[in-house]
Motif scaffolding. Structure first.
Motif, PDB file in Angstrom:
ATOM      1  N   VAL A 203     -43.868  48.292  -3.135  1.00  0.00           N
ATOM      2  CA  VAL A 203     -44.814  49.408  -3.126  1.00  0.00           C
ATOM      3  C   VAL A 203     -45.944  49.055  -2.175  1.00  0.00           C
ATOM      4  O   VAL A 203     -46.581  48.004  -2.320  1.00  0.00           O
ATOM      5  CB  VAL A 203     -45.362  49.710  -4.535  1.00  0.00           C
ATOM      6  N   ILE A 204     -46.194  49.921  -1.201  1.00  0.00           N
ATOM      7  CA  ILE A 204     -47.320  49.746  -0.276  1.00  0.00           C
ATOM      8  C   ILE A 204     -48.428  50.680  -0.735  1.00  0.00           C
ATOM      9  O   ILE A 204     -48.303  51.915  -0.629  1.00  0.00           O
ATOM     10  CB  ILE A 204     -46.899  50.050   1.170  1.00  0.00           C
ATOM     11  N   ARG A 216     -44.415  50.771 -11.385  1.00  0.00           N
ATOM     12  CA  ARG A 216     -44.114  49.346 -11.360  1.00  0.00           C
ATOM     13  C   ARG A 216     -43.137  49.035 -10.238  1.00  0.00           C
ATOM     14  O   ARG A 216     -42.314  49.872  -9.858  1.00  0.00           O
ATOM     15  CB  ARG A 216     -43.518  48.881 -12.695  1.00  0.00           C
ATOM     16  N   ALA A 217     -43.233  47.798  -9.731  1.00  0.00           N
ATOM     17  CA  ALA A 217     -42.332  47.315  -8.690  1.00  0.00           C
ATOM     18  C   ALA A 217     -42.453  45.800  -8.643  1.00  0.00           C
ATOM     19  O   ALA A 217     -43.483  45.230  -9.027  1.00  0.00           O
ATOM     20  CB  ALA A 217     -42.661  47.916  -7.331  1.00  0.00           C
ATOM     21  N   PRO A 218     -41.425  45.094  -8.182  1.00  0.00           N
ATOM     22  CA  PRO A 218     -41.507  43.636  -8.108  1.00  0.00           C
ATOM     23  C   PRO A 218     -42.651  43.139  -7.225  1.00  0.00           C
ATOM     24  O   PRO A 218     -43.248  42.101  -7.516  1.00  0.00           O
ATOM     25  CB  PRO A 218     -40.139  43.228  -7.537  1.00  0.00           C
ATOM     26  N   LEU A 219     -42.956  43.877  -6.125  1.00  0.00           N
ATOM     27  CA  LEU A 219     -43.987  43.421  -5.198  1.00  0.00           C
ATOM     28  C   LEU A 219     -44.807  44.606  -4.711  1.00  0.00           C
ATOM     29  O   LEU A 219     -44.263  45.690  -4.469  1.00  0.00           O
ATOM     30  CB  LEU A 219     -43.349  42.703  -4.001  1.00  0.00           C
ATOM     31  N   TRP A 220     -46.138  44.372  -4.577  1.00  0.00           N
ATOM     32  CA  TRP A 220     -47.066  45.383  -4.061  1.00  0.00           C
ATOM     33  C   TRP A 220     -47.803  44.789  -2.861  1.00  0.00           C
ATOM     34  O   TRP A 220     -48.279  43.652  -2.913  1.00  0.00           O
ATOM     35  CB  TRP A 220     -48.110  45.769  -5.119  1.00  0.00           C
ATOM     36  N   TRP A 221     -47.890  45.596  -1.786  1.00  0.00           N
ATOM     37  CA  TRP A 221     -48.785  45.274  -0.686  1.00  0.00           C
ATOM     38  C   TRP A 221     -49.999  46.173  -0.852  1.00  0.00           C
ATOM     39  O   TRP A 221     -49.931  47.385  -0.629  1.00  0.00           O
ATOM     40  CB  TRP A 221     -48.123  45.526   0.663  1.00  0.00           C
ATOM     41  N   VAL A 222     -51.119  45.585  -1.235  1.00  0.00           N
ATOM     42  CA  VAL A 222     -52.339  46.346  -1.498  1.00  0.00           C
ATOM     43  C   VAL A 222     -53.196  46.299  -0.237  1.00  0.00           C
ATOM     44  O   VAL A 222     -53.753  45.253   0.112  1.00  0.00           O
ATOM     45  CB  VAL A 222     -53.094  45.785  -2.714  1.00  0.00           C
ATOM     46  N   THR A 225     -58.205  47.428  -1.548  1.00  0.00           N
ATOM     47  CA  THR A 225     -58.408  46.751  -2.830  1.00  0.00           C
ATOM     48  C   THR A 225     -59.338  47.494  -3.774  1.00  0.00           C
ATOM     49  O   THR A 225     -59.643  46.973  -4.853  1.00  0.00           O
ATOM     50  CB  THR A 225     -58.980  45.343  -2.582  1.00  0.00           C
ATOM     51  N   SER A 226     -59.777  48.703  -3.398  1.00  0.00           N
ATOM     52  CA  SER A 226     -60.658  49.463  -4.297  1.00  0.00           C
ATOM     53  C   SER A 226     -59.952  49.785  -5.604  1.00  0.00           C
ATOM     54  O   SER A 226     -60.587  49.874  -6.663  1.00  0.00           O
ATOM     55  CB  SER A 226     -61.096  50.757  -3.608  1.00  0.00           C
ATOM     56  N   ALA A 227     -58.633  49.967  -5.538  1.00  0.00           N
ATOM     57  CA  ALA A 227     -57.879  50.274  -6.752  1.00  0.00           C
ATOM     58  C   ALA A 227     -57.605  49.028  -7.587  1.00  0.00           C
ATOM     59  O   ALA A 227     -57.261  49.123  -8.766  1.00  0.00           O
ATOM     60  CB  ALA A 227     -56.556  50.951  -6.379  1.00  0.00           C
ATOM     61  N   PHE A 228     -57.747  47.836  -6.982  1.00  0.00           N
ATOM     62  CA  PHE A 228     -57.488  46.580  -7.690  1.00  0.00           C
ATOM     63  C   PHE A 228     -58.631  45.611  -7.408  1.00  0.00           C
ATOM     64  O   PHE A 228     -58.499  44.662  -6.635  1.00  0.00           O
ATOM     65  CB  PHE A 228     -56.159  45.961  -7.228  1.00  0.00           C
ATOM     66  N   PRO A 229     -59.785  45.811  -8.018  1.00  0.00           N
ATOM     67  CA  PRO A 229     -60.928  44.922  -7.732  1.00  0.00           C
ATOM     68  C   PRO A 229     -60.689  43.488  -8.192  1.00  0.00           C
ATOM     69  O   PRO A 229     -61.342  42.561  -7.709  1.00  0.00           O
ATOM     70  CB  PRO A 229     -62.073  45.570  -8.518  1.00  0.00           C
ATOM     71  N   GLU A 230     -59.738  43.266  -9.112  1.00  0.00           N
ATOM     72  CA  GLU A 230     -59.486  41.910  -9.591  1.00  0.00           C
ATOM     73  C   GLU A 230     -58.867  41.022  -8.516  1.00  0.00           C
ATOM     74  O   GLU A 230     -58.825  39.793  -8.662  1.00  0.00           O
ATOM     75  CB  GLU A 230     -58.564  41.948 -10.814  1.00  0.00           C
ATOM     76  N   LEU A 250     -49.078  41.448  -6.970  1.00  0.00           N
ATOM     77  CA  LEU A 250     -49.937  42.121  -5.997  1.00  0.00           C
ATOM     78  C   LEU A 250     -50.276  41.167  -4.857  1.00  0.00           C
ATOM     79  O   LEU A 250     -50.620  40.002  -5.092  1.00  0.00           O
ATOM     80  CB  LEU A 250     -51.241  42.591  -6.671  1.00  0.00           C
ATOM     81  N   TRP A 251     -50.170  41.684  -3.628  1.00  0.00           N
ATOM     82  CA  TRP A 251     -50.545  40.928  -2.440  1.00  0.00           C
ATOM     83  C   TRP A 251     -51.651  41.662  -1.686  1.00  0.00           C
ATOM     84  O   TRP A 251     -51.649  42.888  -1.604  1.00  0.00           O
ATOM     85  CB  TRP A 251     -49.351  40.766  -1.500  1.00  0.00           C
ATOM     86  N   ASN A 252     -52.569  40.864  -1.114  1.00  0.00           N
ATOM     87  CA  ASN A 252     -53.581  41.419  -0.228  1.00  0.00           C
ATOM     88  C   ASN A 252     -53.957  40.348   0.782  1.00  0.00           C
ATOM     89  O   ASN A 252     -54.101  39.182   0.435  1.00  0.00           O
ATOM     90  CB  ASN A 252     -54.832  41.864  -0.999  1.00  0.00           C
ATOM     91  N   ALA A 253     -54.071  40.742   2.050  1.00  0.00           N
ATOM     92  CA  ALA A 253     -54.415  39.799   3.106  1.00  0.00           C
ATOM     93  C   ALA A 253     -55.132  40.546   4.217  1.00  0.00           C
ATOM     94  O   ALA A 253     -55.105  41.789   4.288  1.00  0.00           O
ATOM     95  CB  ALA A 253     -53.163  39.112   3.645  1.00  0.00           C
TER      96      ALA A 253
END
Length: 327
Positions: A203-204, A216-222, A225-230, A250-253
């Motif tokens: 999920v992108i 839900r999905a095995p992997l997320w490219w976030v 990050t406003s939706a995932f502040p953690e 969740l991934w973010n870079a």
């Protein structure tokens, strides 16, 4: 190390000593008429009843079987064999059999490409003079293994199988992501969906909105990050922030979204290395090193199952005999 358990065989003397100590002692009771008999010294006869002998035999067999089970003996019952990796070309296998003169050898279909690991675990089952031929797309080990048998390796690299992967994109840059995945060459085909489904692997999330609870999905490219502040306080690997949640990983870079060819390369290399996994290369035809002192593998042979069944039967018989012997 398992063979050291054979040194415990002297414990078989313990049931014999214990049975000698547990013999029933006869108590002498004088009779009134004994005064008319000539005096004599009492003599005690120790007689082995058949129940005692049978119980002693069961206990000795039980201990001997337990020691054999711990020692894990293996009979070398396999002779000349051909180890075939899954997916090997039948014509290629047949040709290698003819060239090696092993057309009559036993064929063993391996469970996976890690042929050297399987062979190390089951090597005790092969006769010391057995000839071994390894055929197919063998995974290359990090270090050339040492085995007790000489192995002829005939490797054949197979083409990567075609596959289809579903990606769900949420955001305003769907076309940009579509062009990015379309530029990937190879047998893998990426299908971009507007909504996630059961087959979605990635999920992108490229929007500040909070995702629905059931997504839900095995992997997320976030990307946002406003939706995932953690994600801001999560661990990172090579600049990649990651977090395992009930929704998935969740991934973010900083290279999300990728803006140049270098960022695209980094993105997909990281995806393959940390999530999808790198497929091992095909092993070269170089044979493993032969060393008779190489320790055998940990997996037991067919005798281990037979000894386990014998242990259960002997234990049940010993309990029954002990109960019957009681007065």
């Amino acid at each position: 190390m398992n063979s050291l358990w054979w040194w415990a065989l002297p414990v078989l003397i313990l049931p014999i000593l214990w049975h000698r100590q547990k013999r029933e002692q006869t108590k002498a009771v004088p009779l009134a008429t004994a005064r008319f008999l000539p005096p004599s010294s009492p003599v005690q006869l120790r007689v082995w009843r058949w129940q005692d002998l049978f119980l002693l035999l069961l206990r000795c067999l039980l201990l001997a079987t337990l020691i054999a089970w711990l020692a894990d003996p293996v009979l070398p019952w396999r002779g000349d064999s051909v180890l075939v990796v899954p997916g090997a070309d039948p014509a290629f296998v047949a040709k290698q059999l003819r060239d090696a003169g092993l057309t009559e050898a036993r064929r063993i279909d391996l469970p996976n490409r890690d042929a050297y690991r399987w062979l190390h675990e089951h090597e005790r089952e092969f006769d010391p003079q057995a000839r071994l031929l390894l055929v197919g797309d063998v995974a290359m080990p990090a270090v050339l293994p040492r085995l007790q048998h000489a192995v002829v390796v005939r490797a054949q690299a197979l083409p990567v199988a075609a596959s289809e992967h579903h990606v769900a994109v949420y955001g305003q840059r769907i076309e940009e992501w579509r062009k990015l995945f379309a530029a990937i060459e190879g047998p893998q085909r990426y299908v971009l969906d507007a909504q996630a489904g059961l087959r979605t692997e990635l999920v992108i999330w490229d929007t500040p909105q909070t995702p629905p609870p059931g997504l839900r999905a095995p992997l997320w490219w976030v990307v946002d990050t406003s939706a995932f502040p953690e994600l801001e306080k999560t661990p990172q690997v090579d600049g990649l922030h990651y977090l395992d949640t009930p929704r998935g990983r969740l991934w973010n870079a900083a290279w999300l979204p990728p803006r140049d060819a270098g960022a695209v390369r980094t993105l997909f290399e990281t995806w393959r290395r940390l999530h999808a996994g790198v497929s091992p290369h095909t092993a070269p035809p170089q044979a493993p090193l032969v060393d008779a002192r190489t320790p055998a593998g940990p997996v037991g042979g067919a005798l281990r199952d037979a000894l386990s069944a014998a242990l259960l039967v002997l234990f049940a018989l010993e309990r029954i005999a002990t109960h019957v012997r009681r007065p």
